[in-house]
Motif scaffolding. Structure first.
Motif, PDB file in Angstrom:
ATOM      1  N   THR A  90       4.068  -1.846  -6.525  1.00 49.27           N
ATOM      2  CA  THR A  90       2.896  -2.602  -6.974  1.00 49.27           C
ATOM      3  C   THR A  90       2.931  -4.005  -6.387  1.00 49.27           C
ATOM      4  O   THR A  90       1.932  -4.492  -5.852  1.00 49.27           O
ATOM      5  N   ASN A  91       4.076  -4.660  -6.475  1.00 50.27           N
ATOM      6  CA  ASN A  91       4.202  -6.023  -5.962  1.00 50.27           C
ATOM      7  C   ASN A  91       4.006  -6.084  -4.450  1.00 50.27           C
ATOM      8  O   ASN A  91       3.460  -7.051  -3.933  1.00 50.27           O
ATOM      9  N   GLN A  94      -0.077  -4.972  -4.014  1.00 50.00           N
ATOM     10  CA  GLN A  94      -1.064  -5.828  -4.681  1.00 50.00           C
ATOM     11  C   GLN A  94      -0.730  -7.272  -4.331  1.00 50.00           C
ATOM     12  O   GLN A  94       0.339  -7.754  -4.662  1.00 50.00           O
ATOM     13  N   GLY A  97      -1.683  -9.666  -7.919  1.00 46.36           N
ATOM     14  CA  GLY A  97      -1.132  -9.179  -9.178  1.00 46.36           C
ATOM     15  C   GLY A  97       0.321  -8.788  -9.013  1.00 46.36           C
ATOM     16  O   GLY A  97       0.720  -8.274  -7.969  1.00 46.36           O
ATOM     17  N   THR A 135      -4.417  -4.338 -11.079  1.00 45.17           N
ATOM     18  CA  THR A 135      -2.963  -4.257 -10.911  1.00 45.17           C
ATOM     19  C   THR A 135      -2.357  -3.258 -11.886  1.00 45.17           C
ATOM     20  O   THR A 135      -1.505  -2.449 -11.512  1.00 45.17           O
TER      21      THR A 135
END
Length: 172
Positions: A90-91, A94, A97, A135
């Motif tokens: 995710t990091n 995105q 977010g 996110t």
């Protein structure tokens, strides 16, 4: 002197820190939310079933954050290592977010920004709220896909193939 002070023109009118959270509350209200001022630094609101907080401190007037936290029990069927992998992906994917696991094991999502003089707080806060929802959705989708890959044994080979050997030397 803060970092951004050197970029501001002398005599330029900065926003009044005391107006930031009221502006956030007004924007959220106009967008159909029911924000509540939790404290001098927090505004709480719900978007669907997700409870979120805008955090702003007048003694750090150039920084605004919106966050949502999911208790570890929400993911009790998932291994901690899988949650970390979903946070990492995710990091990486995105850009504004972020997701992390706090000291209590809860999964925290944040969108952070620096506020500059003239920043339209109302539209910025709505955009931040939207980015937070995106996110969170991305994380849940990624977690599901990683769990499916783990269950079928199809994941992980790409990551291991691109890592350097422990010595740091290049593969021959």
């Amino acid at each position: 002197m803060s970092f951004f002070d050197k970029f501001k023109k002398k005599g330029s009118a900065a926003f009044a820190p005391s107006t930031v959270l009221p502006a956030v509350m007004e924007a959220l209200t106009e967008a159909g939310f029911s924000p509540v001022r939790e404290s001098a630094t927090l505004v709480k609101y719900a978007e669907g079933s997700v409870l979120s907080y805008f955090c702003y401190r007048e003694d750090d007037p150039e920084f605004l954050l919106v966050m949502a936290t999911f208790e570890r029990s929400s993911f009790e069927d998932k291994e901690l290592s899988l949650l970390h992998r979903a946070c990492d992906k995710t990091n990486y994917d995105q850009k504004v977010g972020k997701a992390y696991i706090d000291e209590a094991g809860d999964v925290v999502f944040t969108v952070e920004t620096f506020l500059m003089a003239g920043t339209p707080i109302d539209s910025l806060s709505l955009r931040m709220s939207s980015a937070l929802v995106s996110t969170i959705a991305y994380f849940h989708r990624t977690l599901r896909l990683l769990a499916e890959e783990e269950a079928t044994g199809t994941g992980g080979s790409e990551l291991g193939a691109t890592q350097l050997p422990p010595s740091g030397s290049l593969p021959s």
